[in-house]
Every structure is written in C-alpha cells, then in structure tokens.
Design an enzyme around this catalytic site. Structure first.
Site: not given
Length: 245
Positions: A25-26, A93, A162, A64, A95
């Site tokens: 999602d970056s 993925k 991270e 993501d 978070e």
C-alpha cells in the site's frame, strides 16, 4: 522481496532472481503522491495487483490489505481479501495482530496465506506518533515479541518487521519458526524487503536503512533532457528514424 506496483517494472523483475513481490500500500505514496498509506483503497490495490500479476506471473505475489479493509465485519473482510486474490495475489499482508487474530486464523483455514507486519506499521502512523523506530524500550520489545508469537500461532506464514533495533530483529528471527522479513530490522532477519523505487535511487528522500543500487533519478533526467535537446535542435528524428516519401 521487493515492492512492485505496475506491469512495466514487474516484467523486468520477473527475469531477476528476486524471490517474491509485494504490492504494497506504499503505492499510495510512491505512485499516487499521497502523504501516507491511509488513503489507499481496495480499488487501487486491485488495479496495481492485476498489473503486477500480468507482468510477473511466475513470481510469488503478496498483496497489502489497505487501511481498515480488514477491520469491518468478517463478511466484508473476506470479500476484500477475495478481491485481492482474484486480482492476482497469492497471499495477503495484514498490518498488526491485535484484533486480527481470528481473521488471520479464518483466512488460513480457508486457504489464504497471510503475511503479518509488525514494528513500524505505516497504517498506524497517526497512533505511533510518526515514522519512528519501534521496540527501543524493553516494554515495546516485549510487546512486539508477544504479537509476533501471536501472529505465528494464528497462522501467518511469514512476518514483515519494520524499523526496529537490530537486536530485536535477531531475537525474533531466532524465536519464530516462520521467516522474518526485515526492513530496517538489521542483517540477522531471514530476508529483506525494500521499496523498489528507493533502492533504484528514484527518490532523493530515503530512510536510513535504504541502500541504493542504482541512480535511476539521474539516468532518467539525463534521458529526458537529451530527448528535449535533440528535438529542439532537430537532431531527432534523423533520416533512419523517419519514413521516406
């Protein structure tokens, strides 16, 4: 692992030895110019995942789950996961662990591989107080460790870690049976992930953990300027690049 957001770069990395691609999602920041990942939608994730899947069909692709897409009802979360898988992702993925334990277990039981993400979690940047190193205190390190163990027990097949101290990256890699993929977590993790544009030198603003393997920004600017000069001086196109009468 490298991030990847489009067909063009996916088709190039498809010929490399890189193991897997993350449609992160970056992309909200890298491809769309937003200030954070919070603005990323399912529609954006679907579009970019489809492009990457077409460009690198033989690579393992992780998609993501964007902000809040997995925090509603179970039905809504499952539909969003299904959308990413239909778009071409082989895994998703998610978070954070707290509040996601049952969803992760349900997804894994349903045949969906889930990658976890702990430490600095960009979707939670507003509650974390900015893009800061996490796990520096013993209390924080213990919390991240407990969450990592919970991610593993819930069924995650791997974990992105991270922006944490090297010692925490090493201890978690040793404590977990699943692979730990570091990004700013030191050399002792089981693997590493970087944003492709960062490692290619496409941006001038890089985090401390980024190593640049190319100077793409300078190369592209030189190419653009050369094209501009050739056009204005009438050196492009030449006779070989034109169709005769």
């Amino acid at each position: 692992m490298l991030t990847c957001y489009d067909y063009w770069t996916a088709s190039i990395v498809a010929e490399s030895s890189v193991d897997c691609l993350l449609v992160g999602d970056s992309l909200g920041m890298v491809m769309h110019g937003h200030d954070s990942t919070v603005t990323v939608t399912m529609e954006m994730m679907e579009l970019h995942t489809q492009a990457v899947a077409r460009g690198a069909p033989a690579k393992f692709i992780v998609g993501d789950m964007p902000f809040l897409s997995n925090r509603g009802s179970l039905d809504r979360s499952l539909e969003n996961v299904h959308r990413l898988m239909r778009a071409g992702a082989h895994a998703v993925k998610i978070e954070g662990v707290r509040g996601n334990e049952s969803l992760i277990s349900h997804l894994v039981d349903s045949g969906v591989p889930v990658m976890g993400h702990l430490g600095l979690m960009p979707q939670s940047v507003n509650t974390l107080g900015g893009y800061k190193v996490q796990g520096k205190s013993q209390e924080q390190a213990d919390l991240i460790t407990a969450q990592a163990l919970q991610a593993q027990s819930s069924g995650c097949f791997a974990l992105v870690l991270e922006c944490v101290p090297t010692s925490l990256g090493q201890s978690l890699s040793e404590a977990l049976d699943i692979p730990v993929i570091g990004i700013g977590a030191g050399v002792h993790t089981d693997g590493q992930v970087l944003v492709m544009q960062d490692m290619l030198g496409a941006f001038s603003r890089n985090a401390n953990f980024v190593r640049t393997y190319a100077t793409l920004n300078e190369t592209l600017q030189q190419a653009f300027d050369s094209f501009d000069q050739d056009v204005k001086s009438e050196h492009y196109p030449n006779a070989d690049e034109s169709y005769p009468s």
